[in-house]
Design an enzyme around this catalytic site. Structure first.
Site, PDB file in Angstrom:
ATOM      1  N   ARG A 149       0.827  -1.206   0.000  1.00  0.00           N
ATOM      2  CA  ARG A 149       0.000   0.000   0.000  1.00  0.00           C
ATOM      3  C   ARG A 149       0.862   1.257   0.000  1.00  0.00           C
ATOM      4  O   ARG A 149       0.521   2.264  -0.622  1.00  0.00           O
ATOM      5  CB  ARG A 149      -0.952  -0.002   1.190  1.00  0.00           C
ATOM      6  CG  ARG A 149      -1.925   1.170   1.181  1.00  0.00           C
ATOM      7  CD  ARG A 149      -2.941   1.106   2.300  1.00  0.00           C
ATOM      8  NE  ARG A 149      -3.994   0.151   1.995  1.00  0.00           N
ATOM      9  CZ  ARG A 149      -4.217  -0.955   2.697  1.00  0.00           C
ATOM     10  NH1 ARG A 149      -3.459  -1.233   3.735  1.00  0.00           N
ATOM     11  NH2 ARG A 149      -5.195  -1.763   2.374  1.00  0.00           N
ATOM     12  N   ALA A 150       1.993   1.218   0.704  1.00  0.00           N
ATOM     13  CA  ALA A 150       2.856   2.400   0.763  1.00  0.00           C
ATOM     14  C   ALA A 150       3.365   2.779  -0.627  1.00  0.00           C
ATOM     15  O   ALA A 150       3.428   3.967  -0.973  1.00  0.00           O
ATOM     16  CB  ALA A 150       4.026   2.139   1.707  1.00  0.00           C
TER      17      ALA A 150
END
Length: 702
Positions: free
Chosen positions: A275-276
């Site tokens: 997700r980052a």
């Protein structure tokens, strides 16, 4: 006040304003979590953002804000016929901390659903926030199940309401903004990861900037409308720039070199999951669009990392969020930019803010709104870390040895560090509670396994279908039932009762007297308490910390949800002096009495960390041991579940901690026995000790 404070009038808080504007440009970034101390304009900036968002076109009469050009085919108010839309300002919806699940996601009329088979649905706050802003103040105090619903809706862009096989779905795409004060408790790492960006804010230490904050606030309170008028031009400039950046966003090119920089940065900082990487890519793209460029550069990736990664590197509540900027620069320097394509006009599209457009950390890959206008101070720039370090006062020298106290006890010693924390087994409070949802003791909760049914008290939230049918069945003939449908009345509805887990108040009473002062021993004690604090964080407890030494006890930390605050107080704890054990227990009795009035449903668990010695009666006078025994029995008589962590060491043991545990009506466990692999019977002992009077007698006889 009816007139909101202008966004461009907020003094300083460069990162906060930039993060909010990037989400306004690209809602796909995933929202902002604003962390900071009280009184730092967190709520003011968020509430002011809605005035900068472009208006939205909605289908007239649609409660779910469907777009006329692309209405939601599953809209509960649909299907919508093609036609002109109605323009309205983007909404900012606030979610109160005490909101119910039905208020958040909406509610179905269960009686009509069962009797008529229709989906009578009352929209909740998620529907109101569609295509706008959903703001959660003190998001860290929101119940876990509400946070789960909120973040699931934010991730999927839709909200689902399920009630006994009847379901409703509607679109819910919004800009999610949460604010929190870390002193009041942390969000768990899984939830931190669901916020796209995070910003740490603090009040300025510059007198000139603080003066400007006060001046503007007083001017606003004296004449809100006039103050807003003075800043209307700057507001319009930023609003136009947001519109221009949104239009430019689809044309921004995210090249392979930038993607490699993003991937290398996330890998270098050992960020979990992917997700980052995705958030950094979207943020860097939004930064380029905000700067009026169609190519993503290294400075965009750098600024995106500073906003998207710090909160994703927390492994436990005692880790401070942050990012090593030197390491970040080292990683990015290994991956140079691609040669940018020539652009006919290098100037940014949209209003010029007069500030740096793409320069490092201050420019932020596109700059922030100007601090211009009638009350504007001089140019604002964040202090470099080196300057802050230079301005900091020099570290204090090692403390001089202190003389012995007048009462002959050991002198005060400097605080020692805690040993490495370890995993502990669960300590629970006996019985069935009704406190806030958590993961420690058994309780009646809104979520959990169904254990029975009852008539609803107030609004029905969890229908027990079998019990409802059973209640309605005997009356079908009298109600004139003629078809296949069941005739259900309001009196037939039954609420499901559920059993889950609650969070408790874990109150630590820690002996900091001279008998505990051996450095290795106190380090082990602090490590044990730190381990229990970590366990309390994972089980959603409130914690408090009482220390006693010399002639008195001190409430080092009032009950709070912030276990990292408790860990910080523990780390600074000095030792020395006599042992006023009774004073510590009486202080615990006082704290628990006050907390019982504040939150009667939250049950306490008392954890006393001591070797059991009592050498001072404090200001009360009398025999210290007798006084400590009476104090312990007072807590036992009020039903307080307790456990004593025995810190006695050495070849000769007096067993005083065991005597104290017997007076408290709870078990005693050694520091070594506190570890998970050697604590198998402790939960059972806590329950037995509190509920069985014969156990107390046996312990005393032993």
């Amino acid at each position: 006040m009816s007139t909101p404070y202008p966004f461009t009038a907020v003094v300083g808080q460069t990162d906060l304003r930039l993060a909010l504007l990037l989400n306004a440009v690209s809602p796909a970034v995933g929202g902002v979590l604003v962390r900071g101390e009280k009184g730092t304009a967190k709520s003011t900036a968020v509430r002011a953002l809605s005035a900068l968002l472009p208006q939205v076109d909605v289908v007239p009469g649609c409660r779910f804000s469907c777009a006329p050009a692309a209405p939601d085919p599953a809209c509960p108010d649909g299907p919508h016929e093609p036609g002109p839309g109605q323009a309205r300002p983007a909404r900012m919806v606030e979610l109160p901390v005490g909101a119910s699940e039905d208020r958040l996601v909406g509610a179905l009329d269960i009686e009509r659903a069962l009797a008529e088979g229709v989906k009578a649905f009352e929209p909740g706050l998620l529907a109101d926030a569609h295509r706008g802003i959903l703001y959660v103040d003190e998001v860290n105090l929101l119940h876990d199940h509400l946070i789960d619903l909120l973040l699931d809706a934010a991730a999927m862009g839709a909200s689902y309401v399920e009630r006994e096989g009847v379901s409703v779905r509607h679109a819910a795409r919004f800009l999610l903004v949460g604010t929190m004060n870390p002193e009041e408790g942390e969000l768990r790492p899984q939830l931190l990861d669901r916020f796209g960006l995070t910003v740490q804010v603090a009040a300025s230490r510059e007198p000139a900037q603080r003066v400007e904050v006060v001046r503007r606030r007083l001017a606003y309170e004296d004449d809100p409308a006039g103050f807003a008028t003075r800043w209307a031009g700057d507001e319009q400039d930023v609003r136009a720039r947001v519109v221009a950046a949104r239009a430019l966003l689809p044309q921004v090119r995210l090249g392979d070199a930038s993607l490699l920089q993003i991937a290398a940065t996330c890998a270098g900082f050992e960020v979990d999951g992917m997700r980052a990487d995705i958030v950094m890519a979207r943020t860097a793209t939004a930064l380029a669009a905000w700067a009026g460029r169609t190519d993503v550069r290294k400075e965009d990736v750098r600024q995106a990392a500073l906003l998207a990664l710090p909160h994703r590197r927390r492994r436990n509540p005692f880790d401070a969020p942050g990012l090593d900027e030197d390491k970040l620069d080292e990683i990015l320097d290994r991956f140079p930019d691609e040669e940018p394509e020539p652009e006919p006009d290098p100037a940014p599209e949209g209003p010029d803010d007069g500030g740096p457009q793409d320069g490092g950390p201050d420019g932020g890959g596109g700059g922030v709104p100007p601090q211009s206008g009638p009350d504007a101070p001089g140019p604002e720039a964040r202090q470099a870390p080196e300057a802050q370090d230079d301005a900091a006062p020099p570290a204090p020298e090692s403390p001089e040895p202190q003389p012995a106290s007048q009462d002959g006890a050991a002198p005060e010693q400097a605080a020692v560090g805690a040993a490495e924390p370890f995993r502990t087994k669960m300590l629970s409070v006996p019985g069935l509670g009704e406190g806030a949802s958590g993961r420690r003791s058994r309780a009646r909760t809104a979520h959990g396994r169904t254990t029975g049914a009852q008539r609803p008290r107030g609004h029905l939230t969890k229908l027990h279908l079998a019990a409802t049918v059973q209640a309605a069945a005997p009356h079908q003939k009298a109600r004139g039932r003629s078809g296949r449908g069941l005739v259900v009345r309001k009196d037939d509805l039954r609420q499901a009762t559920r059993e889950g887990r609650e969070g408790n108040l874990v109150l630590f009473v820690v002996d900091a007297s001279g008998s505990m002062a051996a450095r290795q021993r106190m380090s082990a004690v602090k490590g044990a308490v730190l381990s229990l604090l970590l366990d309390a964080y994972q089980r959603r407890d409130k914690v408090g910390l009482i220390t006693f030494r010399g002639a008195a006890a001190e409430l080092a930390l009032p009950p709070t949800s912030s276990v990292d605050a408790a860990a910080a107080r523990l780390e600074q704890l000095p030792t020395g002096g006599r042992t006023p054990l009774a004073a510590g227990l009486l202080k615990a009795h006082e704290v628990l009495r006050i907390e019982r009035l504040r939150d009667p449903s939250r049950r306490p668990l008392l954890v006393v960390v001591t070797d059991g010695r009592a050498t001072s009666a404090g200001s009360v006078g009398g025999d210290p041991r007798e006084l400590s025994g009476r104090s312990a029995r007072l807590l036992q008589a009020e039903g307080v579940a307790s456990v004593v962590v025995d810190c006695e060491s050495g070849p000769v043991r007096l067993g005083l901690a065991g005597v104290l545990a017997a007076d408290l009506g709870g078990p005693a466990v050694t520091l070594d026995g506190l570890r998970a692999d050697s604590l198998a019977g402790l939960v059972k002992n806590v329950r037995t000790a509190v509920t069985s009077p014969s156990h107390h007698t046996t312990r005393r006889a032993a």
